[in-house]
Design a protein around this motif. Structure first.
Motif, PDB file in Angstrom:
ATOM      1  N   THR A 120     -21.798  17.730   5.908  1.00 58.95           N
ATOM      2  CA  THR A 120     -20.762  18.612   5.364  1.00 58.95           C
ATOM      3  C   THR A 120     -20.478  19.673   6.414  1.00 58.95           C
ATOM      4  N   ASP A 121     -19.348  20.329   6.311  1.00 58.50           N
ATOM      5  CA  ASP A 121     -18.997  21.326   7.325  1.00 58.50           C
ATOM      6  C   ASP A 121     -20.009  22.461   7.384  1.00 58.50           C
ATOM      7  N   ASP A 122     -20.607  22.780   6.225  1.00 56.61           N
ATOM      8  CA  ASP A 122     -21.620  23.849   6.208  1.00 56.61           C
ATOM      9  C   ASP A 122     -22.768  23.570   7.163  1.00 56.61           C
ATOM     10  N   LEU A 123     -23.094  22.266   7.246  1.00 57.38           N
ATOM     11  CA  LEU A 123     -24.226  21.911   8.083  1.00 57.38           C
ATOM     12  C   LEU A 123     -23.967  22.307   9.519  1.00 57.38           C
ATOM     13  N   ASN A 124     -22.707  22.197   9.919  1.00 60.80           N
ATOM     14  CA  ASN A 124     -22.408  22.512  11.297  1.00 60.80           C
ATOM     15  C   ASN A 124     -22.616  23.982  11.610  1.00 60.80           C
ATOM     16  N   SER A 125     -22.252  24.844  10.654  1.00 61.30           N
ATOM     17  CA  SER A 125     -22.465  26.259  10.943  1.00 61.30           C
ATOM     18  C   SER A 125     -23.956  26.583  10.944  1.00 61.30           C
ATOM     19  N   GLU A 126     -24.686  25.840  10.076  1.00 62.49           N
ATOM     20  CA  GLU A 126     -26.148  26.003  10.074  1.00 62.49           C
ATOM     21  C   GLU A 126     -26.735  25.571  11.425  1.00 62.49           C
ATOM     22  N   ALA A 127     -26.231  24.437  11.911  1.00 60.24           N
ATOM     23  CA  ALA A 127     -26.722  23.918  13.183  1.00 60.24           C
ATOM     24  C   ALA A 127     -26.378  24.884  14.316  1.00 60.24           C
ATOM     25  N   LEU A 128     -25.214  25.479  14.199  1.00 61.79           N
ATOM     26  CA  LEU A 128     -24.770  26.419  15.217  1.00 61.79           C
ATOM     27  C   LEU A 128     -25.667  27.648  15.248  1.00 61.79           C
ATOM     28  N   GLU A 129     -26.000  28.121  14.044  1.00 61.74           N
ATOM     29  CA  GLU A 129     -26.912  29.260  13.962  1.00 61.74           C
ATOM     30  C   GLU A 129     -28.233  28.944  14.621  1.00 61.74           C
TER      31      GLU A 129
END
Ligand code: C2E
Ligand code: MG
Ligand code: MG
Length: 444
Positions: free
Chosen positions: A180-189
């Motif tokens: 999901t797109d949320d995962l990407n921001s998590e991964a980015l963090e």
């Protein structure tokens, strides 16, 4: 005629080699990308979905390190065969390297269809693998991305399936997870944190805290455990449970581990010279430091640089790491022991030590894991395990220390059962060097 067919044959062989993994005979990354590209074009024309699954084995490293590469190779071959067996001819199973596999499934109607296949993939791992008289239980974790919603090209779909796989690992392994797109921001963090971690040593953002350890019979402060703290410039205090695993996976644990060892040893030397009564300092050593660095040389160097007596340094190594390493651990521990440092098994009780193995280890003490102490005296398992570990320590002439003591009841129980030492919030939280000095001054 004959010659040209030989050429053709060797050409085909070369083609095969260039596009397949020699060990499992599965398509390699190159062929995987081509197949996925093809599936995407097809799906685009037909208005269909494509699922990309990224699969990573959960405990492959343990098997490979513990039982050797030939066994590891056979695991990969068997897994490859089982995966191929459940796939349709038009789907692709590829080996991406190491213990990573990837799947392309075309002609998927919706995400339900993809989850059904993912469940089927996980079930492939239910039966143990029989290899050279070993019964091995291997599980896997899957990340799934869908075309076109999660990406329109090979690179994005693969990257997102990979991100989803990481997320599923964090959630507990042996399962699948959709991107999901949320995962990407998590991964980015996470990526940012990882970059910051690289800088932290240079920027002087680490600090060592010390948690006192007390002898139960006399109440004397005998030693302390060094615990690292990271003061992140924006996030504030980042707990070790968050960045130590990260540092282990990117190798930074080696310079960080060396830094903390030197810091802790030099601090204790300073205390001893100031006349404070402290026998030893415990330093946690991560598995990575033993496996991928010359820990023996590091310890020698640190002791030389800080002039600390070897017996004043205690290395804490987790039971689960020692168990994974088996024979190899014994020889490294023996070398460390020769230097004269003390060795403790941390988180004891959680790693399934066999007694015969334990007897051969050159160790000085057992640290009972906090999880057993937590519900004493109300939890009968915790009580039984703690009693058994104390008895075991006595019979093997090992010192036993319990950690995580928070209540008087736990203190009384451990005193009654004859535990040697304790460490926990009841006595003191981890403190910075100055606060420890205040304790010494009060005691004198
Ligand atoms: P550990 O080695 O088992 O350390 C004990 C942990 O228990 C510490 O957490 C400590 O603050 C906490 N603790 C102590 N007494 C109590 C108590 O009474 N109640 C509760 N609830 N907790 C208590 P901390 O400092 O967050 O460290 C967590 C883990 O991170 C450590 O577990 C250790 O595995 C790792 N770690 C910390 N510093 C280092 C380091 O310098 N190197 C390596 N490799 N690992 C480290
Ligand atoms: Mg420890
Ligand atoms: Mg521990």
């Amino acid at each position: 005629m004959k010659e040209s067919s030989a050429i053709k044959e060797s050409e085909e062989r070369l083609q095969f080699l260039a596009h397949h993994d020699p060990l499992t005979k599965l398509p390699n990354r190159l062929l995987f990308s081509a197949r996925l590209e093809h599936a995407l074009q097809h799906a685009h024309r037909q208005n269909e979905l494509v699922a990309v699954m990224f699969l990573d084995l959960d405990n492959f490293k343990q098997i490979n390190d513990g039982l050797g590469h030939p066994v590891g190779d056979k695991v990969l071959q068997k897994v490859a065969r089982r995966l191929s067996a459940i796939m349709r001819d038009e789907d692709t199973v590829a080996r991406m390297g190491g213990d990573e596999f990837a799947l392309v499934l075309g002609d998927i109607s919706d995400s339900m269809g993809a989850s059904q296949v993912a469940s089927k993939v996980l079930s492939v791992f239910e039966a143990p693998l029989e290899i050279d008289h070993h019964r091995l239980y291997v599980t896997s974790t899957l990340g799934i991305s869908l075309y076109p919603s999660d990406g329109e090209n090979v690179a994005t779909l693969l990257k997102n399936a990979h991100t989803a796989m990481y997320h599923a690992k964090e959630e507990g392994k042996n399962q699948f997870c959709f991107y999901t797109d949320d995962l990407n921001s998590e991964a980015l963090e996470k990526l940012n944190l990882e970059n910051d971690l690289r800088e932290a040593l240079n920027n002087d953002e680490f600090e060592v805290y010390y948690q006192p350890q007390y002898e139960l019979s006399s109440g004397r402060l005998t030693g302390a455990e060094a615990l690292i703290r990271w003061n992140h410039k924006e996030l504030g205090l980042v707990p070790p449970d968050e960045f130590i695993p990260m540092a282990e996976s990117n190798g930074l644990i080696i310079p960080i581990g060396r830094w903390i060892m030197k810091q802790a040893c030099s601090q204790v030397k300073t205390w001893q010279e100031a006349g404070f009564d402290i026998d030893r300092i415990g330093v946690n050593v991560a598995g990575q430091q033993i496996q991928n660095s010359d820990i023996v040389e590091t310890v020698k160097d640190v002791l030389k640089e800080t002039k600390l007596e070897p017996a004043c340094l205690e290395l804490e190594i987790t039971e689960s790491f020692i168990m994974q390493q088996a024979e190899k651990a014994i020889s490294t521990l023996e070398e460390l022991r020769k230097i004269g440092v003390a060795l403790a098994i941390d988180d004891f009780g959680t790693g399934y030590s066999s007694l015969s193995y334990l007897k051969r280890l050159p160790i000085d003490r057992l640290k009972i894991d906090r999880s057993f102490i937590k519900d004493i005296p109300y939890d009968s398992d915790g009580v039984a395990i703690t009693k058994a570990i104390i008895a075991l320590g006595k019979s093997m002439q090992l010192n036993v220390i319990a950690e995580g003591i928070e209540t008087d009841e736990q203190h009384d129980f451990l005193t009654e059962k004859g535990c040697d030492e304790v460490q926990g919030y009841l006595y003191s939280r981890p403190l910075n060097a100055q606060e420890i000095e205040e304790i010494f001054q009060k005691e004198n």
